[in-house]
Design an enzyme around this catalytic site. Structure first.
Site, PDB file in Angstrom:
ATOM      1  CG  ASP A  73      -0.265   0.011   2.543  1.00  0.00           C
ATOM      2  OD1 ASP A  73       0.739  -0.722   2.699  1.00  0.00           O
ATOM      3  OD2 ASP A  73      -0.706   0.752   3.443  1.00  0.00           O
ATOM      4  CD  GLU A 127       4.146   0.632   6.994  1.00  0.00           C
ATOM      5  OE1 GLU A 127       4.928   0.838   7.929  1.00  0.00           O
ATOM      6  OE2 GLU A 127       3.826   1.527   6.176  1.00  0.00           O
TER       7      GLU A 127
END
Lengths: 352, 352
Positions: A73, A127
């Site tokens: 991400d 994350e």
């Protein structure tokens, strides 16, 4: 439709392809599908999926197993798509944090059929957001065996293609200063909590954080007010002022010790700890050989990273990835081609 | 349909009738209609209307003219409707601030056909909200002749049925403390504006406001932080901290002097003055006789009231009304019957 990723393309081409498949936190499904499909096509890997995280493992029965992890991400776009190559760097959303690192890891996964140590590759979601959504944490909770047999872990966080060992812990707390309300036309009838907060802020300003040396690495601590809030109305003496502090503490302190440390600085106030997360010690005894193999002198990691999650799982970990960490989350983030190629070649040498 | 108000009813009954005709700021139309209709029925008064404010004037050609004013609006209800009579007081929304005072004024308007001084009665809207909606200000702007020929004004603000003379001025300013952002993991690379704000807050805490005596009345000043705001994100050293201060200054200071006073206390910071409103001097030379007639020793008014608007129009004014000012805007506001009756009888004696 699943996008096709060519893992045999060069690391620059692959980094750009990953950037051009946007994957803001919570929207990693397309990229995770593409990564999963590309890895499932490789017969030397066993591939599993947890949410939008993908785990691929070699199973050669080597005496050692290393784990290489990168998150899929990114933070939200900031006008920095699509990717472009300029001035020797790949530019674009996530270039630095951390699609460059993911590209390196994918190239290794695809290109090293018989590594000298078994490898677990982890490509995970979320994350950049709250810890309870973190893909690595979810794998650890739902399928811990996928992670726990690794002897050490390499987290591809941007670290200028150097080794950053361990990480600081982080604690956030509200320090509450109390007063008594009054109308400002009769201010002397009250106690102004904002005025009284001067003592808390001055104490923070006077405070000299410690510099803790572990395994020869200096973890410089910090204690910062990150927010101050007071105010009832424009004609009211405020009866409360809340100073929110963020403490970055060396991994030699446990979370309990960190909490006691902050409370001890403000014994006369209510201190509400709202978050505390342990750091990770550098474990140079266990990662020193890897650092040497990567040709990098270990430095202390000052931010908090998922190496702490590995530490909590009993897996010593280090940060090693292409890109300048101070560019992470900036609109102008980019990753030098030289970093991409150096990280790939050094890891390839260590695994081959 | 216009509600009917019986101005010949007793002051307690009339106070309750006014409370039971709700008139939150901006919703005074029904009450203003009722007041206007009741006053228009009285041949000794000339009645005008501006928005939802009503002005009624006697025209006896007396050498003196007094103005008696009360606002029709209230703050929002707080479970304190309908009115009730208990423990010697009328309870309910606006009882204290200031339907009790309005009832007294309406009784005088209806009951004194030939006062010894001409009287201008003003019942106005929107006192409890932003100054640019204030009904008294609107009359002053649109039909100033309705107000300007008065020699003095009585504002029926709750003052414990005593005389509160003049009022303080009020100034609001933002004091801006600047720093430099940094990640909290590398806090030493920045300058924490919240920490630096300790100096501003300590200076406020150390400051001793002046006690200014005018005409023998003490206007005790005040300088209070009413808000503190800092904070970028939980992991960022803030680069700005804004301390909002409210200064209540004696009417001997002009707005320019008040501004210079506050700026002079914080010479090394940016000071943004966001509002400054002058006070009103007590004018005991011109209201002393009235105060004596009301049997009250004048006290300094410490809050800001519309007496300052009269002062700006050149009309000396005092606050004189039933009710404890500290109960204004509270759910439990009430007004003692004794206050209602005393204010009415004293004013009646002065006018008859």
């Amino acid at each position: 439709m699943t996008h096709s990723l060519d893992l045999t393309a060069g690391v620059v081409t692959l980094t750009r392809a990953l950037i051009d498949l946007p994957s803001e936190s919570g929207r990693e499904a397309e990229l995770a599908d593409a990564v999963e499909a590309a890895l499932r096509a490789l017969p030397h890997l066993t591939v599993g999926r947890v949410g939008n995280s993908v785990v691929a493992r070699t199973g050669l029965g080597r005496p050692e197993r290393a784990l290489i992890a990168g998150h899929l991400d990114t933070v939200p776009a900031a006008g920095n798509l699509p990717s472009r190559l300029a001035d020797g760097s790949v530019h674009g959303l996530g270039a630095c944090d951390m699609k460059g690192g993911v590209a390196v890891a994918l190239r290794l996964a695809a290109g090293i059929l018989e590594p000298v140590r078994d490898v677990t590759y982890v490509f995970y979601e979320c994350e950049e957001v709250e810890g309870d959504r973190n893909g690595l944490a979810r794998i650890g909770a739902e399928r811990p065996a996928l992670l726990a047999d690794a002897g050490l872990a390499i987290l591809m966080e941007p670290s200028d293609a150097g080794v950053e060992a361990g990480c600081q812990g982080t604690l956030t707390a509200d320090i509450v200063v109390e007063g008594a309300r009054a109308h400002t036309a009769r201010a002397w009838q009250g106690v102004n909590a904002a005025h009284k907060a001067a003592r808390v802020l001055q104490r923070l300003d006077d405070h000299t954080p410690e510099r803790v040396v572990i395994d020869g690495l200096e973890y410089r601590e910090g204690l910062s007010a990150v927010a101050v809030r007071a105010g009832v109305a424009g004609n009211v003496v405020p009866d409360e002022c809340v100073v929110t502090v963020n403490c970055r503490f060396a991994p030699s302190r446990s979370v309990e010790e960190a909490e006691a440390y902050v409370r001890g600085l403000f014994p006369e106030y209510e201190v509400r700890v709202t978050e505390v997360v342990p750091g990770a010690p550098p474990h140079l005894d266990r990662i020193g050989g890897l650092a040497r193999a990567l040709g990098a002198e270990p430095r202390a990691k000052l931010g908090w990273t998922d190496v702490a999650r590995f530490a909590a799982l009993g897996v010593p970990a280090l940060n090693y990835g292409p890109g300048d960490p101070s560019l992470a989350h900036t609109a102008g983030e980019h990753v030098p081609v030289e970093h991409l190629e150096r990280c790939e070649s050094r890891l390839r040498a260590w695994l081959s």
